[in-house]
Design a protein around this motif. Structure first.
Motif, short mmCIF file in Angstrom:
data_model
loop_
_atom_site.label_atom_id
_atom_site.label_comp_id
_atom_site.label_asym_id
_atom_site.label_seq_id
_atom_site.Cartn_x
_atom_site.Cartn_y
_atom_site.Cartn_z
N THR A 42 0.82 -1.21 0.00
CA THR A 42 0.00 0.00 0.00
C THR A 42 0.86 1.27 0.00
N SER A 44 3.71 4.00 -1.27
CA SER A 44 4.23 4.52 -2.53
C SER A 44 5.75 4.35 -2.47
N LYS A 46 9.69 3.83 -4.11
CA LYS A 46 10.60 4.13 -5.22
C LYS A 46 10.97 2.80 -5.88
N LYS A 68 11.68 1.53 0.39
CA LYS A 68 11.04 2.38 1.39
C LYS A 68 12.19 3.19 1.97
#
Length: 168
Positions: A42, A44, A46, A68
């Motif tokens: 869930t 966002s 990279k 993360k």
């Protein structure tokens, strides 16, 4: 006589209670892994993607790293060879492998296509549950291979030698 009966009952009951406690711990660990999986998917994240090929091992191989911050939390590796293809997802928490999901699709030319799914839940470098499709099964050589590959893929980000991590 009562001491013998009590000792006999304890000899029978303690292993059963211990097994129940281990199963409860495993379920707790699996719940934590599922929560981490859900969180990772869930966020966002990279992403960096790399392509690789190796004769006899993979055609059109792709490795995707998900971050993360600076921590790798997910790796997706996919490819094909001959009439088969695969997608493998590896999940990490604090640099430790915790879960993998693998989907294999294959079949002979013009023949029936088959699909298989494998899941491995891991804690402290060892599998705590292994599943084929939706069934819990006994660990086999695939588990050891996946555990080793999960570690190699983390290191391969630095070297970019994905064929060495995945094909040897």
């Amino acid at each position: 006589m009562n001491r013998i009966i009590i000792a006999l009952l304890l000899t029978i009951a303690l292993p059963v209670l211990n097994l129940h406690a281990q199963q409860k711990n495993t379920e707790t660990d699996i719940s934590a892994i599922r929560a981490a999986f859900k969180e990772i998917n869930t966020l966002s994240l990279k992403q960096e993607q790399f392509k690789y090929e190796s004769d006899g091992c993979v055609e059109d191989g792709i490795v995707q790293y998900f971050f993360k911050g600076k921590e790798i939390v997910k790796i997706i590796e996919s490819g094909s060879i001959g009439d088969g293809s695969w997608k493998k997802e590896y999940y990490y928490q604090s640099g430790n492998f915790i879960f993998s999901y693998e989907k294999l699709i294959g079949g002979s030319a013009g023949g029936e296509v088959t699909q298989s799914e494998y899941r491995i839940y891991a804690k402290d470098g060892a599998a705590i549950r292994y599943m084929e499709d939706q069934k819990i099964i006994q660990p086999d050589s695939r588990v050891n291979q996946t555990l080793a590959t999960a570690g190699k893929l983390l290191k391969a980000y630095t070297t970019k030698n994905f064929a060495a991590a995945l094909c040897e």
